[in-house]
Write an enzyme that holds these catalytic residues in place. Structure first.
Site, PDB file in Angstrom:
ATOM      1  N   CYS A 228      -1.563   4.977  -7.556  1.00 27.25           N
ATOM      2  CA  CYS A 228      -1.007   5.643  -6.594  1.00 27.25           C
ATOM      3  C   CYS A 228      -2.066   6.081  -5.681  1.00 27.25           C
ATOM      4  CB  CYS A 228      -0.258   5.565  -6.169  1.00 27.25           C
ATOM      5  SG  CYS A 228       0.900   6.648  -7.130  1.00 27.25           S
TER       6      CYS A 228
ATOM      7  N   ARG B 264       4.082   6.603  -7.202  1.00 28.07           N
ATOM      8  CA  ARG B 264       4.358   4.908  -7.148  1.00 28.07           C
ATOM      9  C   ARG B 264       3.864   4.499  -8.388  1.00 28.07           C
ATOM     10  NH1 ARG B 264       1.708   3.554  -1.729  1.00 28.07           N
ATOM     11  NH2 ARG B 264       0.203   6.100  -1.957  1.00 28.07           N
TER      12      ARG B 264
END
Length: 332
Positions: free
Chosen positions: A260, A265
């Site tokens: 990410c 994430r």
């Protein structure tokens, strides 16, 4: 169908009933604790900040054999971040009163992304009984459950790491770079469609500064973290998640790497793929766009289509040794 490893999740009811029990340590993980933990948190929770889990110092960029120091023009957005080493991790665990057999429950802000990063780090250092509170602060608040303001005091311990799984769970820049043309590897970009296509490099949720280089790593498919959770922040069901990833060509027969902007994430989707869906070979590239987008000599694609041709092919320098992590490929 049930998750492959449902034991890594606890719901908010379980936390409310068990968070103060002996042998359980509840930890809130925040990107911005001033807007979360310090405004109220679950009773019994201690705090881990995002910066508590990373190194904020210059390092030798082994991927390209050059020493980078703060302020160099090659980096747009500060230095890439590395994870805690074994000794630093032991100090963190000891500070939070954790023993080898403590059941650790992690939850946090921003969709539980940073709690998932902590989960990934705890699993790298093989703390076996580590769980996520499904839904994080979002679910807790939607249910109207109680927060408290007083900070939790704990008795420090002398935690010791027995072994680590860094080579299995972590991918380096070199791992990704050397596998761009591999047929049995799938790279999954967890960022928003706008970040993936090159419109921006900043998640709206985090308010990060823009980086000069925008786009995604060639060959990566885009499965945003927001597509993997329900409105209350809890994970979608097994079958829905499996269909989502399969629709993007992400299957369990291949090695999978998530990335990410910061790595949080990527860790969230790593949890889904490895523990909820049971994919056997999944690693998180925690250097993510912070590293790839500031490195020299790596290719970047700005087309939003998987088969697009708008690729910025930079020169490829000779690499001298492995970068962060490493050792993931070929460990099937």
């Amino acid at each position: 169908m049930d998750y492959a490893h449902p034991e890594i999740l606890v719901d908010v009811d379980w936390v409310e009933e068990n968070c103060l029990k002996k042998g359980v340590r509840l930890i809130e993980v925040n990107y911005n604790p001033e807007k979360a933990y310090f405004k109220g948190h679950i009773r019994g929770a201690t705090l881990i900040r995002w910066e508590d889990m990373i190194k904020e110092e210059s390092y030798v960029d082994k991927a390209f054999g050059q020493a980078w120091v703060a302020g160099m023009d090659a980096y747009d957005d500060g230095l890439p971040r590395d994870i805690l080493d074994r000794g630093e991790f032991e100090k963190l665990m000891s500070k939070h009163g954790i023993e080898r057999d403590t059941k650790v429950i992690l939850y946090g802000d921003h969709g539980n992304w940073f709690a998932a990063y902590a989960f990934w780090l705890f699993k790298i250092y093989n703390h076996q009984d580590t769980c996520l509170m499904n839904g994080g602060r979002t679910k807790w608040e939607l249910d109207g459950r109680e927060y408290v303001l007083e900070e939790t005091q704990v008795q420090p311990t002398k935690y010791k790491v027995k072994s680590d799984s860094e080579g299995d769970f972590r991918a380096s820049l070199d791992d990704v770079y050397d596998s761009l043309d591999a047929k049995d590897m799938r790279l999954v970009d967890i960022r928003s469609p706008e970040e993936y296509s090159g419109e921006t490099t900043s998640s709206k949720d985090l308010g990060l500064e823009e980086m000069d280089k925008k786009g995604h790593i060639p060959g990566a498919v885009n499965v945003p973290a927001s597509d993997t959770v329900n409105k209350d922040g809890t994970f979608k069901g097994h079958d829905e998640l499996l269909e989502l990833y399969k629709s993007h060509g992400v299957i369990s027969d291949e090695s999978v790497v998530t990335y990410c902007r910061l790595g949080e994430r990527a860790a969230h989707s790593w949890v889904i793929l490895r523990y909820l869906l049971g994919y056997p070979n999944v690693a998180s590239y925690d250097g993510s766009w912070e590293e790839w987008g500031t490195a020299r000599g790596v290719p970047i694609k700005t087309s939003c289509k998987p088969d697009g041709t708008d690729v910025n092919k930079e020169s490829k320098p000779e690499k001298k040794s492995k970068g962060w992590g490493g050792g993931f490929w070929g460990r099937k």
